[in-house]
Write an enzyme that holds these catalytic residues in place. Structure first.
Site, mmCIF file in Angstrom:
data_model
loop_
_atom_site.group_PDB
_atom_site.id
_atom_site.type_symbol
_atom_site.label_atom_id
_atom_site.label_comp_id
_atom_site.label_asym_id
_atom_site.label_seq_id
_atom_site.Cartn_x
_atom_site.Cartn_y
_atom_site.Cartn_z
ATOM 1 N N ARG A 157 50.299 34.534 42.716
ATOM 2 C CA ARG A 157 51.704 34.865 42.965
ATOM 3 C C ARG A 157 52.461 33.711 43.615
ATOM 4 O O ARG A 157 53.673 33.579 43.431
ATOM 5 C CB ARG A 157 51.782 36.096 43.876
ATOM 6 C CG ARG A 157 53.175 36.566 44.249
ATOM 7 C CD ARG A 157 53.964 37.102 43.094
ATOM 8 N NE ARG A 157 53.371 38.258 42.465
ATOM 9 C CZ ARG A 157 54.015 39.089 41.662
ATOM 10 N NH1 ARG A 157 55.293 38.876 41.383
ATOM 11 N NH2 ARG A 157 53.388 40.107 41.106
ATOM 12 N N GLY A 393 46.782 41.345 48.336
ATOM 13 C CA GLY A 393 46.559 42.530 47.513
ATOM 14 C C GLY A 393 46.825 42.294 46.042
ATOM 15 O O GLY A 393 46.946 41.155 45.583
ATOM 16 N N ARG A 395 49.468 42.591 44.131
ATOM 17 C CA ARG A 395 50.639 41.784 43.777
ATOM 18 C C ARG A 395 50.367 40.312 44.043
ATOM 19 O O ARG A 395 50.722 39.452 43.238
ATOM 20 C CB ARG A 395 51.876 42.240 44.557
ATOM 21 C CG ARG A 395 53.155 41.553 44.069
ATOM 22 C CD ARG A 395 54.384 41.978 44.871
ATOM 23 N NE ARG A 395 55.616 41.520 44.232
ATOM 24 C CZ ARG A 395 56.168 40.323 44.396
ATOM 25 N NH1 ARG A 395 55.596 39.438 45.187
ATOM 26 N NH2 ARG A 395 57.296 40.014 43.770
ATOM 27 N N CYS A 396 49.702 40.020 45.165
ATOM 28 C CA CYS A 396 49.386 38.628 45.492
ATOM 29 C C CYS A 396 48.526 37.974 44.411
ATOM 30 O O CYS A 396 48.629 36.771 44.161
ATOM 31 C CB CYS A 396 48.626 38.554 46.816
ATOM 32 S SG CYS A 396 49.537 39.147 48.252
ATOM 33 N N MET A 397 47.663 38.754 43.766
ATOM 34 C CA MET A 397 46.697 38.215 42.805
ATOM 35 C C MET A 397 47.253 38.120 41.398
ATOM 36 O O MET A 397 46.485 37.861 40.457
ATOM 37 C CB MET A 397 45.438 39.075 42.799
ATOM 38 C CG MET A 397 44.669 39.055 44.110
ATOM 39 S SD MET A 397 43.053 39.834 43.965
ATOM 40 C CE MET A 397 43.510 41.505 43.496
#
Length: 406
Positions: A157, A393, A395-397
């Site tokens: 992200r 989490g 979204r970060c990945m």
């Protein structure tokens, strides 16, 4: 074509990085330097990441991998050589002997092996005795790596962000992560599918100020939220705003969320994500310590910005700019002091929407997940005991490349 005009439009194509040997180059003495709090077990982390990818594919999402796109982007020998030189520059490999030995070492690798090795890092004991041609070669003897590993890469992200039909090619806050953006640079300049001389680049990796993708949320075709955080500077937001608001894109307002500058609040998306029309997850502590500024085009002079502090509560501010009748804030673990703190540490507020009202979440945040379901949100629960050790989490990945229209 890149296409992201919301956080919740049907996800059609996404960029991931499957964790590699870089995680096995994490050691306790250098965790802080490499921005980690713990050491994930690679085998299980990969299985968890594969589960993440399976959920995405099972819901019609095309999954692309950073390591594969980077490999395909250096197919031309001249591009490969240029990539190596730039990578060594940004890896701070300045000793002449070290550079010479490394370039010779890399000759034995295929393009895929080279990308994997650069991501994993190079240990000193992997290569022949370094040639002592500079003071740097002679004095830098205790650190175990010639090139640092890049364990944060599975958080795709952050190095760039897809916004509208363009991207921000980000300047990361820390040197250890700024090298990550070089992969995106070569992909968008050289990959057959993604190279486009007319691509809008709203922010460049060589800017003086830092901007990271976890702080950027595309809330609607008109509104973008950006966190002023521990990793993103206010000056970077202004520079980005000038470019995109005065472009031919549809965006009219940037909402700058000034959040606490602390590890658990690393980016805006660690405390606030959109899950449906008018529905958001939020960490209660962030909600209580939040200031919002709206940024729009100036009515006086072309190219100037009008910046105003928003006085309304968060719900009403979101209602106003998103033009919705109601906003629901789903608080991490219901706002319970103990449960919210525990689940926020494991990214309870960090969800990845794959369609309106449909998100991917970490299994361990079961209190928050139950609240999401009680609020009409469909959850796809993924295993996460090792991936969550990196403090990021779903979204970060993930970096969405294409989302459908709402």
């Amino acid at each position: 074509m890149l296409n992201v005009y919301s956080e919740i439009g049907k996800l059609e194509a996404v960029l991931l990085h499957r964790p590699g040997k870089e995680l096995e180059n994490l050691v306790p003495d250098y965790l802080e330097r490499l921005l980690f709090d713990d050491i994930p077990f690679l085998d299980l982390a990969r299985r968890e990441h594969d589960n993440f990818a399976e959920i995405l594919r099972g819901n019609g999402v095309e999954v692309l991998y950073l390591e594969e796109l980077a490999t395909e982007s250096i197919d031309n020998p001249d591009v490969r050589n240029d990539f190596i030189e730039k990578f060594l520059d940004e890896g701070n490999v300045v000793g002449l002997g070290t550079r010479e030995v490394l370039k010779d070492y890399f000759e034995r690798f295929s393009n895929k092996e080279l990308i994997d090795k650069l991501m994993a890092g190079v240990r000193k004991d992997e290569i022949p005795k370094l040639i002592n041609k500079s003071l740097m070669d002679l004095t830098d003897s205790n650190y175990p790596f010639v090139l640092d590993p890049m364990p944060n890469l599975y958080f795709t992200r952050d190095p760039f962000a897809t916004i509208g039909h363009g991207i921000t090619l980000n300047h990361m806050k820390t040197n250890v992560r700024n090298r990550e953006t070089i992969f995106a640079k070569y992909i968008f300049e050289n990959h057959p599918r993604f190279k486009n001389p007319n691509l809008h680049i709203w922010f460049n990796r060589k800017e003086a100020f830092s901007l990271e993708g976890g702080d950027i949320l595309v809330l609607s075709p008109k509104v973008i939220a950006i966190g002023i955080s521990a990793r993103t500077d206010a000056a970077a937001i202004e520079r980005f705003s000038e470019r995109i608001l005065y472009s031919d894109e549809s965006f009219e307002t940037i909402l700058a969320f000034d959040i606490p500058k602390k590890r658990a609040f690393m980016h805006l998306d660690t405390v606030f994500t959109m899950v449906d029309h008018g529905k958001f997850t939020i960490h209660p502590e962030a909600e209580d310590n939040l200031t919002i500024y709206s940024i729009t085009k100036s009515n006086r002079f072309h190219g100037e910005l009008y910046i105003e502090k928003e006085e309304l509560p968060l719900e009403q501010t979101l209602q106003k700019y998103l033009e919705v009748d109601e906003v629901a804030l789903i608080r991490c673990a219901g706002g319970n002091a103990i449960d919210a703190a525990r689940e926020q540490w494991n990214d309870g507020s960090n969800t990845l929407a794959i369609a309106p009202g449909e998100v991917i979440v970490y299994a361990r945040n079961y209190v928050t997940n139950r609240l999401l379901e009680d609020n009409g949100i469909k959850t796809h629960v993924m295993s996460c005991s090792e991936l969550s050790r990196g403090r990021g989490g779903p979204r970060c990945m993930s970096m969405p490349l294409i989302r459908g229209s709402l």
